[in-house]
Design a protein around this motif. Structure first.
Motif, PDB file in Angstrom:
ATOM      1  N   GLY A 109       0.801  -1.220   0.000  1.00 29.67           N
ATOM      2  CA  GLY A 109       0.000   0.000   0.000  1.00 29.67           C
ATOM      3  C   GLY A 109       0.833   1.270   0.000  1.00 29.67           C
ATOM      4  N   ALA A 110       2.102   1.157  -0.358  1.00 33.65           N
ATOM      5  CA  ALA A 110       3.001   2.307  -0.335  1.00 33.65           C
ATOM      6  C   ALA A 110       3.630   2.497  -1.712  1.00 33.65           C
ATOM      7  CB  ALA A 110       4.093   2.103   0.719  1.00 33.65           C
ATOM      8  N   GLY A 111       4.375   3.577  -1.838  1.00 32.42           N
ATOM      9  CA  GLY A 111       5.118   3.856  -3.059  1.00 32.42           C
ATOM     10  C   GLY A 111       6.443   4.487  -2.708  1.00 32.42           C
ATOM     11  N   LEU A 112       7.251   4.761  -3.713  1.00 32.52           N
ATOM     12  CA  LEU A 112       8.561   5.367  -3.464  1.00 32.52           C
ATOM     13  C   LEU A 112       8.440   6.708  -2.759  1.00 32.52           C
ATOM     14  CD1 LEU A 112      10.495   4.514  -6.762  1.00 32.52           C
ATOM     15  CD2 LEU A 112      10.701   3.416  -4.519  1.00 32.52           C
ATOM     16  N   ALA A 113       7.381   7.468  -3.021  1.00 32.24           N
ATOM     17  CA  ALA A 113       7.198   8.776  -2.373  1.00 32.24           C
ATOM     18  C   ALA A 113       6.908   8.645  -0.879  1.00 32.24           C
ATOM     19  CB  ALA A 113       6.074   9.547  -3.057  1.00 32.24           C
ATOM     20  N   ASP A 114       6.553   7.458  -0.411  1.00 32.26           N
ATOM     21  CA  ASP A 114       6.279   7.232   1.017  1.00 32.26           C
ATOM     22  C   ASP A 114       7.529   6.813   1.791  1.00 32.26           C
ATOM     23  OD1 ASP A 114       3.412   7.637   0.842  1.00 32.26           O
ATOM     24  OD2 ASP A 114       3.364   5.722  -0.246  1.00 32.26           O
ATOM     25  N   VAL A 115       8.616   6.564   1.092  1.00 29.96           N
ATOM     26  CA  VAL A 115       9.844   6.067   1.726  1.00 29.96           C
ATOM     27  C   VAL A 115      10.477   7.181   2.550  1.00 29.96           C
ATOM     28  CG1 VAL A 115      12.187   5.233   1.275  1.00 29.96           C
ATOM     29  CG2 VAL A 115      10.243   4.276   0.019  1.00 29.96           C
ATOM     30  N   VAL A 116      10.862   6.832   3.783  1.00 28.12           N
ATOM     31  CA  VAL A 116      11.527   7.790   4.675  1.00 28.12           C
ATOM     32  C   VAL A 116      12.984   7.410   4.953  1.00 28.12           C
ATOM     33  CG1 VAL A 116       9.419   8.635   5.750  1.00 28.12           C
ATOM     34  CG2 VAL A 116      10.611   6.685   6.763  1.00 28.12           C
ATOM     35  N   LYS A 117      13.434   6.234   4.490  1.00 28.38           N
ATOM     36  CA  LYS A 117      14.820   5.805   4.710  1.00 28.38           C
ATOM     37  C   LYS A 117      15.123   4.636   3.796  1.00 28.38           C
ATOM     38  CE  LYS A 117      18.759   5.154   7.153  1.00 28.38           C
ATOM     39  NZ  LYS A 117      19.597   4.489   6.190  1.00 28.38           N
ATOM     40  N   THR A 118      16.296   4.664   3.165  1.00 34.18           N
ATOM     41  CA  THR A 118      16.760   3.515   2.392  1.00 34.18           C
ATOM     42  C   THR A 118      18.179   3.139   2.817  1.00 34.18           C
ATOM     43  OG1 THR A 118      17.715   4.832   0.592  1.00 34.18           O
ATOM     44  CG2 THR A 118      15.414   4.145   0.331  1.00 34.18           C
ATOM     45  N   THR A 119      18.509   1.893   2.572  1.00 34.02           N
ATOM     46  CA  THR A 119      19.877   1.421   2.698  1.00 34.02           C
ATOM     47  C   THR A 119      20.195   0.677   1.407  1.00 34.02           C
ATOM     48  OG1 THR A 119      19.601   1.183   5.087  1.00 34.02           O
ATOM     49  CG2 THR A 119      21.505   0.097   4.096  1.00 34.02           C
ATOM     50  N   VAL A 120      21.292   1.060   0.776  1.00 32.60           N
ATOM     51  CA  VAL A 120      21.709   0.469  -0.495  1.00 32.60           C
ATOM     52  C   VAL A 120      23.033  -0.254  -0.256  1.00 32.60           C
ATOM     53  CG1 VAL A 120      22.309   0.931  -2.907  1.00 32.60           C
ATOM     54  CG2 VAL A 120      20.621   2.389  -1.735  1.00 32.60           C
ATOM     55  N   TYR A 121      23.041  -1.552  -0.542  1.00 33.74           N
ATOM     56  CA  TYR A 121      24.229  -2.378  -0.376  1.00 33.74           C
ATOM     57  C   TYR A 121      24.788  -2.719  -1.754  1.00 33.74           C
ATOM     58  CZ  TYR A 121      22.101  -3.165   4.207  1.00 33.74           C
ATOM     59  OH  TYR A 121      21.529  -2.998   5.442  1.00 33.74           O
ATOM     60  N   VAL A 122      26.089  -2.546  -1.931  1.00 31.84           N
ATOM     61  CA  VAL A 122      26.747  -2.893  -3.183  1.00 31.84           C
ATOM     62  C   VAL A 122      27.934  -3.790  -2.839  1.00 31.84           C
ATOM     63  CG1 VAL A 122      27.870  -2.019  -5.268  1.00 31.84           C
ATOM     64  CG2 VAL A 122      26.078  -0.645  -4.153  1.00 31.84           C
ATOM     65  N   CYS A 140      15.509   6.676  -9.870  1.00 36.93           N
ATOM     66  CA  CYS A 140      14.222   6.030  -9.579  1.00 36.93           C
ATOM     67  C   CYS A 140      13.401   6.833  -8.576  1.00 36.93           C
ATOM     68  CB  CYS A 140      14.449   4.612  -9.060  1.00 36.93           C
ATOM     69  SG  CYS A 140      15.073   3.475 -10.319  1.00 36.93           S
ATOM     70  N   PHE A 141      14.060   7.434  -7.589  1.00 36.68           N
ATOM     71  CA  PHE A 141      13.346   8.227  -6.583  1.00 36.68           C
ATOM     72  C   PHE A 141      13.018   9.633  -7.068  1.00 36.68           C
ATOM     73  CE2 PHE A 141      14.550   4.985  -3.515  1.00 36.68           C
ATOM     74  CZ  PHE A 141      13.442   4.970  -2.679  1.00 36.68           C
ATOM     75  N   GLY A 142      13.674  10.110  -8.110  1.00 35.64           N
ATOM     76  CA  GLY A 142      13.397  11.443  -8.636  1.00 35.64           C
ATOM     77  C   GLY A 142      13.689  12.515  -7.602  1.00 35.64           C
ATOM     78  N   ASP A 143      12.742  13.431  -7.423  1.00 39.05           N
ATOM     79  CA  ASP A 143      12.914  14.541  -6.478  1.00 39.05           C
ATOM     80  C   ASP A 143      12.765  14.125  -5.021  1.00 39.05           C
ATOM     81  OD1 ASP A 143      13.386  16.322  -8.499  1.00 39.05           O
ATOM     82  OD2 ASP A 143      11.295  16.953  -8.656  1.00 39.05           O
ATOM     83  N   HIS A 144      12.263  12.920  -4.775  1.00 40.92           N
ATOM     84  CA  HIS A 144      12.071  12.440  -3.400  1.00 40.92           C
ATOM     85  C   HIS A 144      13.404  11.879  -2.897  1.00 40.92           C
ATOM     86  CE1 HIS A 144       9.940  11.054   0.091  1.00 40.92           C
ATOM     87  NE2 HIS A 144      10.418   9.844  -0.084  1.00 40.92           N
ATOM     88  N   ASP A 145      14.167  12.713  -2.183  1.00 39.53           N
ATOM     89  CA  ASP A 145      15.517  12.335  -1.775  1.00 39.53           C
ATOM     90  C   ASP A 145      15.572  11.974  -0.296  1.00 39.53           C
ATOM     91  OD1 ASP A 145      15.062  14.938  -0.999  1.00 39.53           O
ATOM     92  OD2 ASP A 145      17.012  15.681  -1.588  1.00 39.53           O
ATOM     93  N   ALA A 146      14.867  10.900   0.048  1.00 39.43           N
ATOM     94  CA  ALA A 146      14.818  10.425   1.433  1.00 39.43           C
ATOM     95  C   ALA A 146      16.227  10.105   1.938  1.00 39.43           C
ATOM     96  CB  ALA A 146      13.938   9.182   1.522  1.00 39.43           C
ATOM     97  N   PRO A 147      16.437  10.189   3.248  1.00 38.75           N
ATOM     98  CA  PRO A 147      17.730   9.808   3.810  1.00 38.75           C
ATOM     99  C   PRO A 147      18.118   8.391   3.381  1.00 38.75           C
ATOM    100  CG  PRO A 147      16.370  10.816   5.489  1.00 38.75           C
ATOM    101  CD  PRO A 147      15.492  10.616   4.286  1.00 38.75           C
ATOM    102  N   SER A 148      19.388   8.205   3.119  1.00 36.14           N
ATOM    103  CA  SER A 148      19.847   6.908   2.642  1.00 36.14           C
ATOM    104  C   SER A 148      21.255   6.643   3.128  1.00 36.14           C
ATOM    105  CB  SER A 148      19.828   6.881   1.106  1.00 36.14           C
ATOM    106  OG  SER A 148      20.138   5.587   0.637  1.00 36.14           O
ATOM    107  N   THR A 149      21.563   5.373   3.248  1.00 35.62           N
ATOM    108  CA  THR A 149      22.922   4.938   3.543  1.00 35.62           C
ATOM    109  C   THR A 149      23.368   4.058   2.385  1.00 35.62           C
ATOM    110  OG1 THR A 149      22.526   5.006   5.915  1.00 35.62           O
ATOM    111  CG2 THR A 149      24.387   3.682   5.167  1.00 35.62           C
ATOM    112  N   LEU A 150      24.542   4.345   1.843  1.00 36.24           N
ATOM    113  CA  LEU A 150      25.125   3.590   0.738  1.00 36.24           C
ATOM    114  C   LEU A 150      26.358   2.874   1.271  1.00 36.24           C
ATOM    115  CD1 LEU A 150      25.393   2.951  -2.338  1.00 36.24           C
ATOM    116  CD2 LEU A 150      26.659   5.108  -2.531  1.00 36.24           C
ATOM    117  N   LEU A 151      26.374   1.547   1.131  1.00 37.27           N
ATOM    118  CA  LEU A 151      27.455   0.741   1.701  1.00 37.27           C
ATOM    119  C   LEU A 151      28.093  -0.167   0.666  1.00 37.27           C
ATOM    120  CD1 LEU A 151      25.481  -0.538   4.816  1.00 37.27           C
ATOM    121  CD2 LEU A 151      27.264   1.178   4.842  1.00 37.27           C
ATOM    122  N   GLY A 152      29.404  -0.246   0.699  1.00 38.08           N
ATOM    123  CA  GLY A 152      30.117  -1.281  -0.028  1.00 38.08           C
ATOM    124  C   GLY A 152      30.327  -2.444   0.928  1.00 38.08           C
TER     125      GLY A 152
END
Length: 172
Positions: A109-122, A140-152
């Motif tokens: 019941g949600a979409g990308l605009a509802d996201v408040v935090k992401t974690t991206v693992y590479v 993919c998120f466009g203008d919706h730049d929710a807080p995120s953590t990017l990890l190697g």
């Protein structure tokens, strides 16, 4: 026992607990740092002038009057047959992971605009691979730049898997 009894010996013996303070009514506005935010906005992405604007995401997100939180598992780059696709391609795997994340959010019941935090693992030690994955996520998120953590990271769960994206969404 000398010194025993109410008010003597143990510092808490003989003391009565303080009555609970009455709760104040919910304020119309929420104070965050020095900035006042109206509570009528469902999600507020916070950018502080005290932090650099070089980061391509908000530093915090406030979800006001949340009725439901959605926590996704890490979206993997699995195609419909359950295999990693495309093997060896960070950008392609990120596209597939984001497509799967979007489907999981929609099913909740949600979409990308509802996201408040992401974690991206590479799964890479190469900064270029992290940047490649990040560019796909940002697009993919466009203008919706929710807080995120990017990890190697050293390795992810499936053979040949290079990318995984998890999210938290807030619904009202």
């Amino acid at each position: 026992m000398a010194g025993a009894g109410p008010g003597r010996g143990h510092p808490h013996r003989g003391r009565h607990p303080q009555p609970a303070r009455p709760r104040r009514p919910t304020p119309r506005r929420l104070l965050l740092g020095r900035r006042r935010l109206p509570l009528n906005k469902p999600r507020e992405l916070i950018r502080s002038p005290e932090l650099t604007d070089r980061a391509q995401y908000a530093y915090a997100a406030v979800a006001h009057e949340v009725s439901t939180l959605v926590f996704t598992a890490g979206a993997c780059p699995l195609d419909r047959s359950g295999t990693i696709a495309p093997v060896g391609d960070v950008a392609g795997q990120t596209e597939q992971a984001m497509a799967n994340l979007t489907i999981a959010l929609r099913a909740s019941g949600a979409g990308l605009a509802d996201v408040v935090k992401t974690t991206v693992y590479v799964a890479s030690q190469r900064r270029e691979d992290l940047v490649t994955a990040w560019e796909v996520v940002r697009r993919c998120f466009g203008d919706h730049d929710a807080p995120s953590t990017l990890l190697g990271v050293a390795v992810l769960g499936y053979p040949d898997q290079l990318v995984e994206v998890e999210a938290i969404a807030a619904l009202h």
